[in-house]
Design an enzyme around this catalytic site. Structure first.
Site, PDB file in Angstrom:
ATOM      1  N   ASP A  88       0.844  -1.190   0.000  1.00 46.32           N
ATOM      2  CA  ASP A  88       0.000   0.000   0.000  1.00 46.32           C
ATOM      3  C   ASP A  88       0.888   1.251   0.000  1.00 46.32           C
ATOM      4  O   ASP A  88       1.779   1.393   0.833  1.00 46.32           O
ATOM      5  CB  ASP A  88      -0.894  -0.022   1.251  1.00 46.32           C
ATOM      6  CG  ASP A  88      -1.954   1.064   1.241  1.00 46.32           C
ATOM      7  OD1 ASP A  88      -2.325   1.523   0.148  1.00 46.32           O
ATOM      8  OD2 ASP A  88      -2.408   1.438   2.341  1.00 46.32           O
ATOM      9  N   SER A 232     -12.617   3.980   4.754  1.00 49.54           N
ATOM     10  CA  SER A 232     -13.197   3.547   6.020  1.00 49.54           C
ATOM     11  C   SER A 232     -14.434   4.380   6.323  1.00 49.54           C
ATOM     12  O   SER A 232     -14.511   5.563   5.980  1.00 49.54           O
ATOM     13  CB  SER A 232     -12.178   3.684   7.161  1.00 49.54           C
ATOM     14  OG  SER A 232     -11.231   2.629   7.111  1.00 49.54           O
TER      15      SER A 232
END
Length: 327
Positions: A88, A232
């Protein structure tokens, strides 16, 4: 051993109208919670590692923990759990090369802070090396605001991608997927109060995602997998528990799950989730210590933390990503 690239995952996800969850991992309990949820829901899975996670836990520990999770799935559930291991926010060729050489099956090269031309050049260099080694590459265009690990971008410095540039970028780099900015943001404090409205309960309501940009990119690049970072949802039940047991997280707000589900039904094939994992574990641990101030054995509070992550991930797989039963 079912360590795979994301190629087949994304193809099926695009055609099936769902997305693969890409969950950030840092330690054993987080990996266990995520993979146990995926086993029970029979979901394909991307476990992603940031440069900060590699510094914290070391590359070799994380790889062995992931290998153990796959072996556990084979022994406990009786099937191969397909897991893609992804870097990532790799920011250099050297970091991407190290992860490729170390067994990752997917890497992200984030050149979004560079000029368009320099981003193309860096991304193309990583793509050439990765493809020579059977590894896939995610690039990025546009810049997400927010703070997470080594990523720190102010709202003023964030930007949306231009669809015509996305088309050119994909053509010139050969990337396998692309992260774009359409209004998501890193971290648990994704938006300021000035950017939001408030509902009848006084909670912040973030601005909607730019689906118009996503739809235009999908029109120009049919079948091409798009990635959402900073996705999120910052569940308010976790924020409430954290604040109730000594935390201070005023006005923490995330991306509504209904909008993520809508994105997953379109061109978005990978949705990144990190902050929600942190919130789930932190809320559980804070509550445990509040209710059991005499406890000091890490197993006593890490076990419910792991269970909290597992329950949250199962919810995401079934109700948000739509990838349950797709392994």
């Amino acid at each position: 051993m079912a360590i795979v690239t994301s190629t087949e995952m994304f193809k099926k996800a695009y055609e099936g109208g769902y997305a693969i969850g890409a969950f950030n991992v840092n330690n054993m309990e987080i990996i266990q919670g995520i993979t146990e949820a995926a086993m029970e829901e029979r979901s394909p899975l991307i476990l992603q590692v940031s440069s900060g996670a590699r510094k914290y836990a070391k590359h070799v520990y994380l790889m062995k923990l992931i290998e153990a999770a796959i072996e556990d799935a084979e022994q406990s559930a009786g099937f191969d759990l397909p897991i893609c291991i992804h870097l990532d926010h790799g920011d250099t060729f050297e970091l991407c090369k190290s992860c490729i050489d170390g067994g990752f099956t997917s890497v992200m090269i984030d050149g979004s802070s560079k000029s368009f031309e320099d981003n193309i050049a860096l991304t193309r260099k990583v793509v050439e090396y990765a493809h020579d080694h059977g590894v896939v590459v995610e690039g990025e265009l546009g810049t997400l605001a927010g703070v997470e690990d080594d990523v720190n971008v102010s709202f003023e410095d964030s930007s949306y991608p231009r669809p015509e540039e996305v088309e050119e970028f994909v053509s010139k780099t050969g990337v396998d997927s692309l992260a774009i900015a359409i209004g998501t943001s890193h971290g648990a404090y994704k938006f300021t109060a000035d950017q939001c409205t408030r509902n009848e309960e006084g909670l912040l309501v973030p601005p909607p995602l730019r689906f118009d940009i996503l739809e235009e990119i999908a029109r120009r690049l049919p079948g091409f997998p798009i990635v959402l970072h900073g996705s999120s949802s910052v569940p308010q039940e976790f924020v409430k528990i954290i604040n109730e047991f000594g935390g201070k997280m005023p006005d923490a707000v995330g991306i509504p799950e209904s909008q993520l589900r809508q994105a997953a039904q379109g061109a978005v094939c990978k949705i990144n989730i990190d902050s929600d994992l942190r919130l789930a574990m932190t809320a559980s641990i804070r509550r445990h210590f509040g209710q059991h101030p005499d406890h000091f054995d890490p197993r006593q509070y890490l076990k419910p933390g792991r269970e909290s992550i597992k329950a949250m991930v199962r919810h995401k797989l079934v109700n948000v990503l739509g990838c349950a039963g797709k392994a």
